[in-house]
Design an enzyme around this catalytic site. Structure first.
Site, mmCIF file in Angstrom:
data_model
loop_
_atom_site.group_PDB
_atom_site.id
_atom_site.type_symbol
_atom_site.label_atom_id
_atom_site.label_comp_id
_atom_site.label_asym_id
_atom_site.label_seq_id
_atom_site.Cartn_x
_atom_site.Cartn_y
_atom_site.Cartn_z
ATOM 1 N N PRO A 132 0.837 -1.209 0.000
ATOM 2 C CA PRO A 132 0.000 0.000 0.000
ATOM 3 C C PRO A 132 0.871 1.258 0.000
ATOM 4 O O PRO A 132 1.828 1.330 0.767
ATOM 5 C CB PRO A 132 -0.812 -0.117 1.290
ATOM 6 C CG PRO A 132 -0.089 -1.119 2.132
ATOM 7 C CD PRO A 132 0.618 -2.028 1.195
ATOM 8 N N HIS A 133 0.560 2.178 -0.890
ATOM 9 C CA HIS A 133 1.370 3.398 -0.942
ATOM 10 C C HIS A 133 0.529 4.560 -1.426
ATOM 11 O O HIS A 133 -0.542 4.363 -2.014
ATOM 12 C CB HIS A 133 2.590 3.198 -1.848
ATOM 13 C CG HIS A 133 2.230 2.784 -3.246
ATOM 14 N ND1 HIS A 133 2.050 1.470 -3.599
ATOM 15 C CD2 HIS A 133 2.007 3.504 -4.362
ATOM 16 C CE1 HIS A 133 1.744 1.405 -4.882
ATOM 17 N NE2 HIS A 133 1.703 2.620 -5.371
#
Lengths: 540, 151
Positions: free
Chosen positions: B66-67
């Site tokens: 996740p970013h």
């Protein structure tokens, strides 16, 4: 005066049109570099050919021989001077110092070998061939030695990119060597011009004096480059206050002209100043934009330069040096093939790899012409030797590309199977888009993405969409062919490239949904048309 | 990019809690928030979820990255969390995700952000390595596994 200007304007008109047309023919019909077409244009319209035809209204030919050392008028030659400054300024701006420093080990070995051997061979063959040239330090010999060193890697870069060999160990080594080649070639030119200016005859000057001149030339180059690189970021920052890329580009160019004049004043060739400013600015973030902004004047001036160089070719004078020309060409080729190839073997390449690197260093171009032009203008070399330089250039342009393609057939150019990445295994990721406009747009987005990741993006060729994207030891090639984009890189960087492409494509989703939420294009089109009410629309 | 400089024991969680994508993301984000380098938790969360909405960052083989890009941070931040039992992260291959690497990067500043993600994901290509990470006993062990990669 009025007549002089009338002739100049007419000359320029003929030059730019002829250069553009022949450049186009050479590039699109003959599959040769545009430069050759421009050169040919000069030969055809110049004072030794069509230019001599008497035109009654002008009381002579359009390009009459002015009876000075140069076969073109000083006014016209002024354009060539400005053009050469633009050329070298751009060359400096394009120089990729960080990559060069990364690969400097093998690259400098190869580049240095090529420069030294071709300089010595070019000089020695001149001494041996001509009875009136008795000394290694004779100006003519020095000049022909210098002439023999310049490599123009643009052609190689284009061929390698098309064949996906750019990121191969050979390709990377050639590129790094070519950077060094340029830098050394230009320093060498500085030294030789300095020596030549002092020398009055073929008798030579004392070594001590040559040492001082060499030191002065090298010192000027080094000090101005170092100062340039230190000051450039601050300069770029201050220039950015104008908030106009045009201002930045033009002021930078003004500086290039200024330093060119300055270097001439201290006894060096003008182009050194131009190159130094370009080199200093190449590491700033305005380098790319500056180049783009100067493209207009580049496209106008540079063909004029090549055409004027073509005009200086005196076929009658060339006849007498045909044998020497062939010999010199052979020696110049040998200088690069062995000079670059032998160090390449020491750097871990096998015979095949060494030949590839040697072949890649063969093409000549702009710098050869600039050096030859300087030699002719200063009277060091005559029209015969200028002709020899042109012969070498032509021979290299005709022979090098097919030879290079041939050498790159077959397996690895590395002697031992070292690490995977050294063998140059390249993966290609291809994307198809519904149309070229779409592909253009995505290409822009991808390049911006790479720049945001602090990669250097460098357009290899102005006519084709081929880009080198580099950081440290990573080299990625992006090629757009109409509606296809392909990205080539080594397997270990593939994950990164895929992730980056994914992020950019996902960003596109935002963009598309943004478009959808806009008024429908029809409505917007209608609004736009309404505004035109009363003005008859000429186009749809 | 130096992984060693970015990761430390405060940024690693061997037993990350959470049963859904939302919870996992919030818990990972809280690790970063605790460092005091996230100016606005809500803004950062929105960026992460927005990216997740476009396409799941559950890449493959139980790894998720996740970013998001947000101005709530001024430099690249990263943290690592392990969920031994795995969580459904709507991964592309449908396998529950066990290894989570979260990054937040400033949207206006350039930097090797995607490259960092790619580098760290490359560590996880080998199955043996993934096993070792999931079964790491201490935070130091986990970090040294990630940092000490074959170069």
């Amino acid at each position: 005066m009025t007549h002089l200007m009338t002739v100049l304007v007419l000359q320029l008109a003929v030059i730019i049109v002829a250069a553009k047309i022949l450049g186009w023919v050479f590039q699109n019909k003959l599959n040769q570099p545009r430069v050759l077409g421009e050169l040919a244009a000069g030969m055809i319209i110049g004072p030794y050919a069509l230019g001599a035809i008497h035109i009654p209204a002008l009381h002579g030919g359009l390009f009459p021989l002015p009876g000075t050392t140069l076969p073109v008028t000083p006014e016209l030659y002024g354009f060539a001077i400005v053009a050469s400054i633009i050329l070298l300024f751009s060359a400096g701006l394009e120089t990729d110092l960080p990559t060069f420093l990364r690969f400097s080990g093998k690259g400098s070995l190869v580049g240095l070998g090529g420069v030294i051997l071709s300089f010595v061979l070019g000089d020695v063959v001149t001494v041996l061939f001509f009875d009136d040239v008795v000394h290694f330090m004779d100006p003519k010999a020095l000049f022909l030695g210098t002439l023999s060193t310049a490599t123009s890697v643009g052609i190689t870069a284009r061929i390698l990119s098309e064949r996906r060999k750019m990121s191969s160990p050979e390709g990377v080594t050639i590129l790094a060597a070519a950077v060094l080649d340029d830098v050394i070639g230009i320093i060498l030119l500085a030294v030789v011009v300095g020596v030549v200016k002092v020398e009055t005859s073929g008798a030579g000057v004392p070594w001590g004096e040559i040492g001082i001149i060499a030191l002065k030339a090298f010192g000027f180059w080094l000090i101005s480059t170092v100062i340039g690189i230190i000051v450039a970021p601050r300069l770029a920052k201050n220039l950015k206050r104008f908030k106009s890329m045009d201002m930045i580009a033009i002021i930078s160019f003004g500086l290039a002209l200024f330093l060119s004049g300055l270097s001439e004043m201290v006894g060096l060739a003008m182009i050194i100043g131009a190159y130094v400013i370009g080199l200093a600015l190449s590491q700033t973030d305005v380098a790319h934009e500056t180049r783009e902004r100067l493209l207009g004047i580049y496209n106008f001036f540079v063909p004029i330069f090549f055409t004027i160089m073509g005009m200086m070719v005196n076929f009658a004078a060339m006849k007498n040096v045909l044998v020497f020309g062939l010999l010199y060409t052979a020696v110049a080729f040998a200088g690069k093939i062995f000079g670059c190839g032998i160090p390449a073997i020491f750097a871990g390449f096998n015979m095949k790899g060494a030949l590839r690197i040697g072949a890649g260093m063969l093409p000549r171009g702009e710098v050869t012409l600039i050096i030859a032009g300087i030699g002719l203008a200063s009277g060091v070399i005559g029209q015969d030797m200028f002709g020899v330089a042109i012969m070498t250039l032509l021979a290299a342009s005709i022979i090098a590309p097919p030879y290079l393609i041939k050498t790159f057939q077959g397996g690895s150019g590395y002697r031992s199977k070292l690490k995977d990445k050294d063998i140059g295994d390249i993966h290609s990721i291809e994307l198809d888009f519904p149309g070229q406009k779409m592909a253009d747009f995505i290409r822009g987005k991808l390049l911006e993405g790479f720049r945001n990741e602090e990669f250097f993006v460098h357009k290899v060729d102005y006519n084709k969409q081929i880009y080198h994207i580099r950081k440290d030891e990573i080299l990625i090639t992006l090629i757009q062919n109409e509606d296809k984009i392909s990205i080539n890189t080594t397997p270990e960087n593939e994950a990164f490239v895929r992730l980056l492409m994914l992020e950019e494509v996902l960003d596109l989703k935002d963009f598309l949904s943004g478009l959808e939420s806009m008024k429908s294009p029809d409505m917007m089109g209608a609004d736009l048309l309404m505004g035109m009410f009363g003005v008859a629309p000429e186009k749809k | 990019m130096n992984l060693k400089k970015i990761l430390n024991t405060n940024l690693v969680e061997l037993d990350l809690k959470g049963n859904s994508k939302q919870e996992i993301i919030e818990n990972l984000l809280d690790i970063l928030v605790k460092t005091g380098n996230v100016k606005d938790r809500a803004v950062a969360l929105e960026a992460l979820l927005e990216r997740e909405a476009k396409m799941s960052t559950g890449i493959q083989q139980g790894v998720a990255i996740p970013h998001g890009k947000t101005d709530a941070v001024t430099e690249l931040l990263a943290c690592v969390g392990i969920v031994k039992g795995g969580v459904d992260f709507k991964a592309l291959d449908g396998i529950p995700s066990k290894i989570f690497i979260m990054t937040l990067s400033p949207s206006t500043r350039s930097g090797p952000h995607v490259q960092f993600l790619a580098d760290i994901s490359r560590v996880l290509i080998s199955e043996g390595m993934r096993e070792k990470l999931i079964n790491a006993e201490t935070k130091d062990e986990l970090i040294s596994l990630i940092v000490k990669r074959p170069s």
